[in-house]
Motif scaffolding. Structure first.
Motif, PDB file in Angstrom:
ATOM      1  N   SER A  98       0.858  -1.183   0.000  1.00 43.64           N
ATOM      2  CA  SER A  98       0.000   0.000   0.000  1.00 43.64           C
ATOM      3  C   SER A  98       0.890   1.227   0.000  1.00 43.64           C
ATOM      4  N   ALA A  99       0.337   2.341  -0.400  1.00 45.54           N
ATOM      5  CA  ALA A  99       1.096   3.586  -0.432  1.00 45.54           C
ATOM      6  C   ALA A  99       0.141   4.769  -0.411  1.00 45.54           C
ATOM      7  N   LEU A 100       0.624   5.851   0.149  1.00 45.68           N
ATOM      8  CA  LEU A 100      -0.041   7.145   0.094  1.00 45.68           C
ATOM      9  C   LEU A 100       0.917   8.052  -0.662  1.00 45.68           C
ATOM     10  N   LEU A 101       0.532   8.442  -1.861  1.00 44.55           N
ATOM     11  CA  LEU A 101       1.394   9.232  -2.730  1.00 44.55           C
ATOM     12  C   LEU A 101       0.784  10.606  -2.970  1.00 44.55           C
ATOM     13  N   ARG A 102       1.639  11.603  -3.075  1.00 44.50           N
ATOM     14  CA  ARG A 102       1.207  12.964  -3.401  1.00 44.50           C
ATOM     15  C   ARG A 102       2.054  13.471  -4.556  1.00 44.50           C
ATOM     16  N   GLU A 103       1.440  14.266  -5.397  1.00 44.02           N
ATOM     17  CA  GLU A 103       2.124  14.798  -6.574  1.00 44.02           C
ATOM     18  C   GLU A 103       1.709  16.253  -6.754  1.00 44.02           C
ATOM     19  N   PRO A 104       2.669  17.183  -6.872  1.00 41.80           N
ATOM     20  CA  PRO A 104       2.305  18.588  -7.069  1.00 41.80           C
ATOM     21  C   PRO A 104       1.580  18.805  -8.393  1.00 41.80           C
TER      22      PRO A 104
END
Length: 188
Positions: free
Chosen positions: A150-156
């Protein structure tokens, strides 16, 4: 009667001109492979939370507030769009050919599948896009889970407008494919 009909028709035409729909599709970050290994892999099914399982794009405008602009829409079902973008990204990441998206082609059940559960996938107004997901690699013939993550990813978000939002969400799916590919390497 004719005048009323003409005025009604004119009103409908003017209303239609004022609110045109815009359609968006997620894109793969990695180019599909033309050669490569004969990995038998499928992506899907993809599950989505109800707040984004809709035709319209969704963005978060405050800590507990979301906006759903009615004329900014996905071109097709979001779950299918996510599966296809992940499949193409995985092809490039793994150097594979023919990574397929769910539903499987007739007579073509992949040896392994990546089942994806998306918990969040939206933009945060003026900040970034977020993807919170988990996945399981499943042996299709046995139904056994081989790996999971699992992952929590953020991208500008670079730029203004919904095109910039969809570009950031597409980059998130490229990063998600890399997360999955790291666990897949050496298992086939």
């Amino acid at each position: 009667m004719k005048l009323q009909f003409c005025l009604t028709t004119l009103g409908l035409l003017l209303a239609a001109c004022g609110a045109s729909d815009h359609f968006y599709r997620l894109s793969a970050e990695m180019p599909a492979t033309t050669g490569g290994s004969a990995i038998s892999l499928g992506v899907g099914p993809v599950t989505l939370p109800s707040y984004i399982d809709r035709a319209e794009l969704v963005y978060q405008s405050g800590p507990n507030e979301f906006q759903i602009p009615s004329n900014e829409r996905w071109a097709g079902a979001l779950r299918d769009n996510i599966a296809q973008a992940l499949a193409t990204n995985l092809e490039g990441s793994l150097g594979a050919r023919d990574v397929v998206a769910y539903p499987w082609p007739a007579g073509g059940i992949p040896r392994r599948s990546i089942v994806v559960d998306v918990r969040q996938f939206h933009a945060i107004s003026g900040v970034d896009a977020v993807l919170d997901f988990s996945w399981r690699m499943v042996n299709s013939s046995k139904g056994a889970t081989i790996a999971r993550g699992s992952a929590l990813l953020r991208e500008p978000i670079h730029g203004d407008g919904y095109t910039a939002v969809v570009a950031a969400e597409s980059r998130l799916l490229g990063r998600a494919a890399e997360e999955i590919a790291r666990s897949y390497r050496g298992r086939d």
